[in-house]
Design a protein around this motif. Structure first.
Motif: not given
Lengths: 119, 161
Positions: A14-15, A18, B79-81, B85
């Motif tokens: 996911m990282i 993104r 995780m750059m949420m 989200d």
């Protein structure tokens, strides 16, 4: 552009996705595999333009995946995204045909530089 | 509070430095990691991610722990949420928080590279509650601030290694 991300950590996949978007690869088609063995199948099936791969994974490690691909004559562009970036690992990666090794923590600028250059 | 050896303190100092680097680069915390002080042991209310580091000379575990909500905030930062989200599930939280200690391990290896070559990293594990040292181990727990977040850095090292 088709990018295959190979990492056993869902969070890290996911990282990476993104960060790729932040780096300007939002239009790319991104697919995922959870270990080297799955990655090997995915490279054959999806024919990605580049593989971004973790080093330590179960079933088949990243360096084993790269060597397996090259042994089959597959010259897909390949880079490592991994927790460690020791001199020995960088040397092994380069000798096996990787274009780069990005060690964590990474930034969007790292992806712009390395993945962009591999386009 | 039991005094720790200079060897254990060296690893803790390295871990604080590595955490500061990781906080700035991967967690978007510009102030990095600020040390608050030493703790005798962790609260049972904390959750932590642990990673083994092994070489012929050293056998140890490092860890980072925090309250459950702070674990989510740290994993979410990595995780750059984004605000819309969905909330992290337990397994994704363990994965994300484990990734933090994995990155810390890599950064610590870099920080300590001049003194300790050939360190191998294990696989991250998430544990709820505190860990206890046996008589062959030294444990150092350091309370730190990562921005507004209270966290604890753990070094558990074999005395005989």
């Amino acid at each position: 552009m088709k990018i295959l991300i190979v990492d056993d950590s869902k969070a890290m996949r996911m990282i990476v996705k993104r960060t790729l978007k932040q780096a300007g690869f939002g239009e790319a088609t991104m697919s995922e595999a959870t270990n080297g063995k799955e990655g090997l199948e995915a490279v054959k099936a999806d024919k990605p333009d580049i593989v971004l791969c973790d080093w330590n994974m179960p079933e088949m490690t990243g360096i084993e995946l790269l060597r397996a691909l090259r042994a089959e004559g597959n010259e897909v562009k390949f880079g490592f995204v991994t927790s460690e970036g020791t001199t020995e690992m960088r040397q092994q990666a380069q000798e096996s045909g990787a274009l780069f090794l990005i060690s964590k923590p990474f930034t969007a600028a790292d992806f712009t530089e390395h993945v962009g250059a591999a386009k | 509070m039991t005094a720790v050896s200079s060897r254990c303190q060296d690893w803790t100092d390295g871990l604080v430095q590595a955490t500061s680097d990781v906080a700035k680069q991967a967690l978007s915390i510009p102030t990095g990691c600020q040390t608050v002080g030493e703790c005798e042991k962790l609260s049972l209310q904390t959750s932590g991610a642990y990673l083994a580091l092994i070489s012929p000379e050293v056998q140890m575990q490092i860890g980072i722990a925090a309250g459950r909500q702070d674990c989510k905030r740290l994993a979410g930062a990595l995780m750059m949420m984004e605000p819309d989200d969905p909330e992290l599930t337990d397994s994704v939280l363990a994965d994300g928080f484990g990734e933090i200690v994995n990155i810390l391990g890599g950064a610590l290896k870099t920080v300590m590279d001049s003194k300790h070559r050939g360190l191998t990293l294990g696989l991250p594990t998430m544990i709820h509650g505190h860990i206890t040292a046996n008589e062959r181990q030294e444990l150092q727990v350091t309370h730190v601030k990562l921005g507004e977040i209270d966290a604890y850095l753990i070094v558990l090292i074999n005395k005989t290694s």
